[in-house]
Design a protein around this motif. Structure first.
Motif, short mmCIF file in Angstrom:
data_model
loop_
_atom_site.label_atom_id
_atom_site.label_comp_id
_atom_site.label_asym_id
_atom_site.label_seq_id
_atom_site.Cartn_x
_atom_site.Cartn_y
_atom_site.Cartn_z
N ALA A 318 35.47 47.49 51.65
CA ALA A 318 35.12 46.58 52.73
C ALA A 318 36.27 46.52 53.74
N PRO A 319 35.97 46.59 55.05
CA PRO A 319 37.03 46.63 56.07
C PRO A 319 37.61 45.24 56.34
N VAL A 320 38.20 44.66 55.31
CA VAL A 320 38.80 43.33 55.48
C VAL A 320 40.26 43.48 55.88
N THR A 321 40.77 42.47 56.54
CA THR A 321 42.18 42.41 56.92
C THR A 321 42.89 41.36 56.08
N ALA A 322 44.21 41.35 56.17
CA ALA A 322 44.96 40.32 55.47
C ALA A 322 44.55 38.93 55.96
N ALA A 323 44.25 38.80 57.25
CA ALA A 323 43.84 37.51 57.80
C ALA A 323 42.52 37.05 57.19
N SER A 324 41.56 37.96 57.03
CA SER A 324 40.28 37.55 56.45
C SER A 324 40.42 37.25 54.96
N VAL A 325 41.29 37.98 54.26
CA VAL A 325 41.55 37.65 52.86
C VAL A 325 42.16 36.26 52.75
N HIS A 326 43.05 35.90 53.67
CA HIS A 326 43.64 34.55 53.68
C HIS A 326 42.56 33.50 53.84
N GLU A 327 41.65 33.70 54.80
CA GLU A 327 40.60 32.70 55.02
C GLU A 327 39.68 32.58 53.82
N LEU A 328 39.37 33.71 53.19
CA LEU A 328 38.54 33.67 51.99
C LEU A 328 39.26 32.90 50.88
N ALA A 329 40.54 33.19 50.69
CA ALA A 329 41.31 32.51 49.64
C ALA A 329 41.36 31.00 49.89
N LEU A 330 41.66 30.62 51.11
CA LEU A 330 41.77 29.19 51.41
C LEU A 330 40.40 28.51 51.34
N GLY A 331 39.33 29.25 51.63
CA GLY A 331 38.00 28.70 51.47
C GLY A 331 37.65 28.47 50.01
N LEU A 332 38.02 29.41 49.14
CA LEU A 332 37.80 29.22 47.71
C LEU A 332 38.59 28.01 47.21
N GLU A 333 39.82 27.87 47.68
CA GLU A 333 40.64 26.73 47.29
C GLU A 333 40.00 25.42 47.76
N LEU A 334 39.53 25.40 48.99
CA LEU A 334 38.94 24.20 49.57
C LEU A 334 37.63 23.82 48.89
N PRO A 354 51.99 39.30 53.08
CA PRO A 354 51.33 39.32 51.77
C PRO A 354 49.82 39.23 51.93
N LEU A 355 49.10 39.71 50.93
CA LEU A 355 47.64 39.70 51.01
C LEU A 355 47.08 38.30 50.76
N LEU A 356 47.70 37.53 49.88
CA LEU A 356 47.25 36.17 49.58
C LEU A 356 48.17 35.14 50.23
N PRO A 357 47.64 33.96 50.58
CA PRO A 357 48.51 32.92 51.15
C PRO A 357 49.61 32.52 50.17
N GLU A 358 50.73 32.12 50.70
CA GLU A 358 51.86 31.72 49.86
C GLU A 358 51.48 30.52 48.99
N GLY A 359 51.74 30.64 47.70
CA GLY A 359 51.49 29.56 46.76
C GLY A 359 50.04 29.39 46.33
N PHE A 360 49.16 30.27 46.79
CA PHE A 360 47.74 30.12 46.51
C PHE A 360 47.46 30.15 45.02
N GLU A 361 47.97 31.15 44.31
CA GLU A 361 47.64 31.30 42.90
C GLU A 361 48.17 30.14 42.07
N GLN A 362 49.31 29.58 42.46
CA GLN A 362 49.84 28.42 41.76
C GLN A 362 48.96 27.18 41.98
N ARG A 363 48.44 27.03 43.19
CA ARG A 363 47.64 25.84 43.50
C ARG A 363 46.28 25.86 42.80
N VAL A 364 45.72 27.06 42.57
CA VAL A 364 44.39 27.13 41.95
C VAL A 364 44.47 27.45 40.46
N ALA A 365 45.68 27.47 39.91
CA ALA A 365 45.85 27.82 38.50
C ALA A 365 45.00 26.90 37.63
N GLY A 366 44.33 27.51 36.65
CA GLY A 366 43.48 26.75 35.75
C GLY A 366 42.01 26.86 36.12
#
Length: 503
Positions: A318-334, A354-366
């Protein structure tokens, strides 16, 4: 399995006239290689012999465990082309702008394939006494890109069948050369609605950025030939058209298979969806990956409540960019939802860190797990903890979801993905992530979160889940044999239309 026992007599009967020898030659993309291989396995299970043609690097990447002696892999070395990176033999190896060069290299396989077919035809006879791979090929099953192959096949008197891995609706959208000449599409706006020869609900339309991609496919590229010119030159010289689809998954009111037969003036045969036979057989896209990735995904799912997890996967290209991956990640978090995300570094985002937002994996851990690289997609979709699937709407991924009756959160990007998403909305089995700009390309985290909540949290999600399970019953059937009957019908068609039966 009961379904397997019921299918055995049909499979044996399909080869009763004589075992066919079929040359199968897909385009160099894993979204094509895998369904062509699944079709090969189904034909081999019915007693037919398959010569599967690809390049060395792609042959090495095919799933292991292909134990059927009736399937042999034949490798053709890909010629060098200026600008094509060393060792690149698949679209997965390249950013989108380099794929045109891969097509140019692919066209260089014409002479080696001619030599291969000549040797096969000289070695085998057409008489009934010839058996297995000693029999000259009865058919060539080829892909959209092989516009140079049919003249070679005709020289050796071997009929061709083009195998489209797309929906029947998308093939109707493309139309034949004759329809496009009578009703030309010139501007991007012309490519947004379904064409005049295919009346359909207004909802089945492309967004502007999707239509722009389709319009570009009608123009010559660096290979010197447009994608649609490849399709038309190939289709015009094929005896039958085969589709990885079936009437049950197409818009029910459109009768698209009879329409295609009328548009193209030849038999149009559904091969079924070629669903994985078993959730543990590694039948997904690249599901024969390293064993180390298998337990981490499945063991994490083992600890989650039933139907509570959203599986997220956007395919490998899929032709995604780092910016779109960030929005997807933050949407999943939200969204607050549980999720398992199979995150691959897309070629179009290479070097963007980086491909993921800073601290994303720590915030959604669990409640959320991100796995970089390969995930056993079919086994994940089969897991009891998975309740929905966030997908880019590649047809291979959507068909895999049918097997398990999951509702969909849909984030399409290119090709026919937008059309597939709108087809699934029409069927009431998913929701599409909203887009914000005039072109319909951009999305933001709030749009992702809203779509995920609709499916995973809100009351609407229950209705979507019921509809998805009903569609599964219609598509798969109680014994799992409905899709296999399409393969039997395809074999019958090939037996009737082969040169052997005519001469």
């Amino acid at each position: 399995m009961a379904g397997d026992k019921q299918q055995q007599p049909q499979q044996e009967a399909s080869a009763s006239a004589h075992p066919l020898h079929v040359v199968v030659f897909p385009w160099l993309a894993f979204g094509h290689l895998i369904p062509f291989l699944e079709l090969s396995k189904r034909l081999a299970a019915r007693g037919h012999f398959i010569t599967f043609v690809t390049t060395p690097a792609n042959a090495a990447r095919l799933p292991t465990g292909l134990s059927d002696a009736r399937v042999r892999i034949v490798e053709l070395a890909l010629p060098r082309v200026d600008g094509l990176p060393e060792g690149a033999e698949s679209t997965a190896d390249l950013p989108p702008e380099k794929v045109e060069l891969l097509k140019a290299a692919f066209d260089g396989l014409a002479a080696p394939f001619d030599d291969l077919l000549a040797a096969a035809c000289c070695a085998g006879g057409r008489e009934q006494a010839a058996e297995g791979f000693g029999r000259r090929p009865d058919w060539i099953v080829l892909d959209f890109a092989h516009y140079w192959l049919c003249p070679i096949a005709e020289k050796h008197q071997v009929p061709c069948a083009i195998f489209f891995i797309f929906t029947a609706t998308s093939i109707a959208y493309a139309g034949s050369r004759r329809q496009n000449a009578s009703h030309p599409r010139v501007t991007v706006d012309d490519f947004m609605p379904m064409p005049r020869w295919f009346p359909s609900p207004p909802s089945l339309a492309f967004r502007r950025h999707e239509a722009a991609w389709m319009a570009a496919a009608f123009r010559p590229n660096a290979s010197g030939v447009s994608d649609f010119e490849r399709i038309w030159r190939t289709e015009e010289r094929c005896r039958i058209l085969v589709l990885r689809s079936c009437p049950e998954v197409e818009p029910p009111q459109l009768r698209v298979f009879p329409l295609l037969a009328e548009l193209f003036g030849k038999p149009v045969v559904p091969a079924g969806l070629l669903l994985p036979e078993d959730a543990r057989d590694g039948g997904g896209h690249g599901d024969d990956g390293p064993e180390v990735a298998r337990p981490s995904a499945l063991q994490w799912l083992d600890g989650q409540p039933p139907r509570s997890v959203l599986y997220v996967a956007l395919g490998s290209e899929a032709p995604v960019t780092a910016a779109s991956v960030h929005e997807l990640a933050l949407g999943l978090e939200l969204s607050g939802a549980r999720f398992l995300w199979a995150l691959r570094q897309p070629p179009s985002a290479a070097g963007e860190q980086p491909l993921l937002p800073e601290g994303f994996e720590q915030r959604v851990a669990g409640r959320g797990l991100v796995i970089a690289g390969w995930v056993p997609q079919v086994r994940v979709l089969a897991h009891a903890a998975v309740g929905a699937f966030l997908t880019h709407c590649g047809w291979g991924s959507v068909t895999e979801s049918f097997r398990f009756g999951h509702p969909l959160v849909m984030l399409p990007f290119v090709t026919d993905q937008g059309l597939i998403a709108r087809m699934m909305v029409e069927r009431g089995v998913g929701v599409e992530v909203a887009r914000r700009d005039d072109d319909g390309e951009a999305f933001v985290r709030e749009d992702v979160a809203a779509a995920v909540r609709r499916v995973m949290v809100e009351e609407e999600g229950k209705e979507l889940a019921v509809n998805a399970r009903r569609l599964r019953e219609v598509v798969v059937g109680d014994d799992g044999g409905r899709q296999e009957r399409y393969v039997d019908e395809l074999v019958d068609c090939m037996q009737r239309h082969s040169f052997t039966e005519v001469l």
